[in-house]
Design an enzyme around this catalytic site. Structure first.
Site, short mmCIF file in Angstrom:
data_model
loop_
_atom_site.label_atom_id
_atom_site.label_comp_id
_atom_site.label_asym_id
_atom_site.label_seq_id
_atom_site.Cartn_x
_atom_site.Cartn_y
_atom_site.Cartn_z
N HIS A 14 -4.78 30.13 -7.53
CA HIS A 14 -5.67 30.83 -8.45
C HIS A 14 -7.12 30.47 -8.13
CE1 HIS A 14 -6.57 31.88 -12.98
NE2 HIS A 14 -7.57 32.24 -12.18
N HIS A 16 -10.93 32.61 -7.30
CA HIS A 16 -11.70 33.85 -7.10
C HIS A 16 -12.71 33.54 -6.01
CE1 HIS A 16 -9.91 35.50 -10.75
NE2 HIS A 16 -9.95 34.26 -11.18
N HIS A 194 -3.88 37.55 -15.07
CA HIS A 194 -4.43 36.57 -16.00
C HIS A 194 -3.92 36.95 -17.39
CE1 HIS A 194 -7.07 35.62 -12.73
NE2 HIS A 194 -7.94 34.94 -13.44
N GLU A 197 -5.45 33.08 -21.55
CA GLU A 197 -6.54 32.13 -21.32
C GLU A 197 -7.37 32.12 -22.61
OE1 GLU A 197 -9.50 33.53 -18.54
OE2 GLU A 197 -10.50 31.60 -18.40
N ASP A 275 -9.90 28.01 -9.92
CA ASP A 275 -10.43 29.23 -10.54
C ASP A 275 -11.74 29.67 -9.87
OD1 ASP A 275 -10.28 31.37 -12.25
OD2 ASP A 275 -10.73 30.28 -14.08
N ASP A 276 -12.88 29.16 -10.34
CA ASP A 276 -14.20 29.48 -9.76
C ASP A 276 -14.94 28.17 -9.50
OD1 ASP A 276 -14.43 32.57 -10.13
OD2 ASP A 276 -13.70 31.83 -12.06
ZN LIG Z 1 -9.23 33.32 -12.87
#
Ligand SMILES: [Zn+2]
Length: 331
Positions: A14, A16, A194, A197, A275-276
């Site tokens: 996961h 981005h 997703h 969350e 994630d980021d």
């Molecule tokens: Zn994400």
């Protein structure tokens, strides 16, 4: 323990890729492409990375990607991340990318995919890092638009390991994308989404029931529905949990409040992800380390989480066996 975590062969499911854009590269690409940034310095960008929730992060995130224009930019973006990840012991990366965010700026799909795919090939050769591509749809955009992007991607369907669903979750339930995901299924493309969350547990159930996903990105709010937890456990449905992201976006206040221990206790199939990483305070190593410190995880627990990711990743059987052997040699 820090050394053990670095050496642990980590697969990241996961990520981005646009969220791996570090301020240094943002500035370099802005200069190369003559893009004016609303920041005076790299430090000013770092200061701007103090956001309060998903929405305020997304504003920055879309602004940052304005520097990405050519296939070479996307190649540099991905290679920059692969090199950093590889140095932290990451052996496999599944990258989400957001074509709608680029199409809206006049950047064609082929520019994005060809740049990323070239980086994936080079990473395999130079870094022994395997990868997979996940084309994500922005859930706060109309479903029709997602369908058009999926059709436009026809020349690249073979290169996609999955489609995904990301961006602002509130008010954009999985239900909205039933037809798009149905089309991807007919094309034989795997599906992830997703869910749970910032959105409710019901969105996780919808993603399972209506989108036929093979894993849930985030999913931490499943704990609000015990029957759903039991269902996820029985299905061995992977959840791609992103601990530092959850802290940064205030899904939880502090890492110590994170529900990972309860999720583990519930017997769910969990993986740890960044994630980021450029925006959320760290890559894979930092995520593993933060959790190990907060929850006192043993080497066996860390090995189990790393094993989960390798077992459910989009990779060929030979690569999977090779990585599992490497992992077991640490046990
Ligand atoms: Zn994400």
């Amino acid at each position: 323990m820090q050394d053990f975590i670095t050496r642990l062969p980590k697969a990241e499911l996961h990520l981005h890729i646009e969220g791996s854009l570090e301020p240094e590269l943002m500035f370099a690409l802005a200069e190369r492409n003559g893009v004016a940034l609303p920041y005076a310095s790299i430090e000013a960008v770092r200061e701007a990375y103090q956001f309060d929730d998903l929405q305020s992060f997304l504003v920055l995130y879309y602004q940052g990607m304005s520097v990405l224009r050519t296939a070479e930019d996307f190649f540099d973006l991905a290679m920059d991340y692969f090199r950093r990840a590889s140095a932290e012991g990451v052996v496999h990366v599944e990258l989400h990318f957001d074509p709608q965010a680029h199409l809206a700026r006049g950047i064609e799909l082929g520019v994005v995919i060809e740049g990323l795919a070239r980086a994936c090939r080079l990473a395999s050769r130079e870094l022994d890092l395997s990868s997979a591509l996940i084309m994500a749809f922005l859930r706060d955009r109309p479903a029709d638009e997602a369908m058009q992007v999926l059709e436009r991607a026809a020349p690249y369907w073979e290169m996609l390991d999955a489609i995904g669903l990301d961006s602002a979750e509130h008010g954009h339930p999985p239900q909205k994308f039933v037809e798009v995901f149905e089309r991807a299924r007919a094309l034989g493309i795997a599906r992830v989404a997703h869910a749970g969350e910032e959105g409710p547990a019901a969105y996780i159930a919808q993603a399972l029931d209506l989108l036929d996903v093979c894993r849930i990105d985030h999913g931490v709010r499943c704990l609000e529905d015990p029957a759903l937890v039991e269902r996820l456990r029985a299905l061995r449905m992977p959840l791609t949990v992103c601990p530092l992201s959850n802290v940064k976006l205030k899904v939880v206040e502090r890492i110590d409040d994170h529900p990972l221990p309860q999720l583990l206790e519930a017997g769910l199939l969990l993986t740890i992800n960044s994630d980021d990483p450029a925006y959320f305070g760290g890559g894979m190593r930092d995520n593993f380390l933060a959790c190990q410190r907060a929850f006192g995880w043993s080497e066996a627990t860390l090995l189990g989480l790393a094993r989960n990711a390798i077992e459910v990743a989009f990779m060929d059987p030979a690569r999977r066996s090779e990585l599992l052997v490497r992992l077991e040699s640490m046990a």
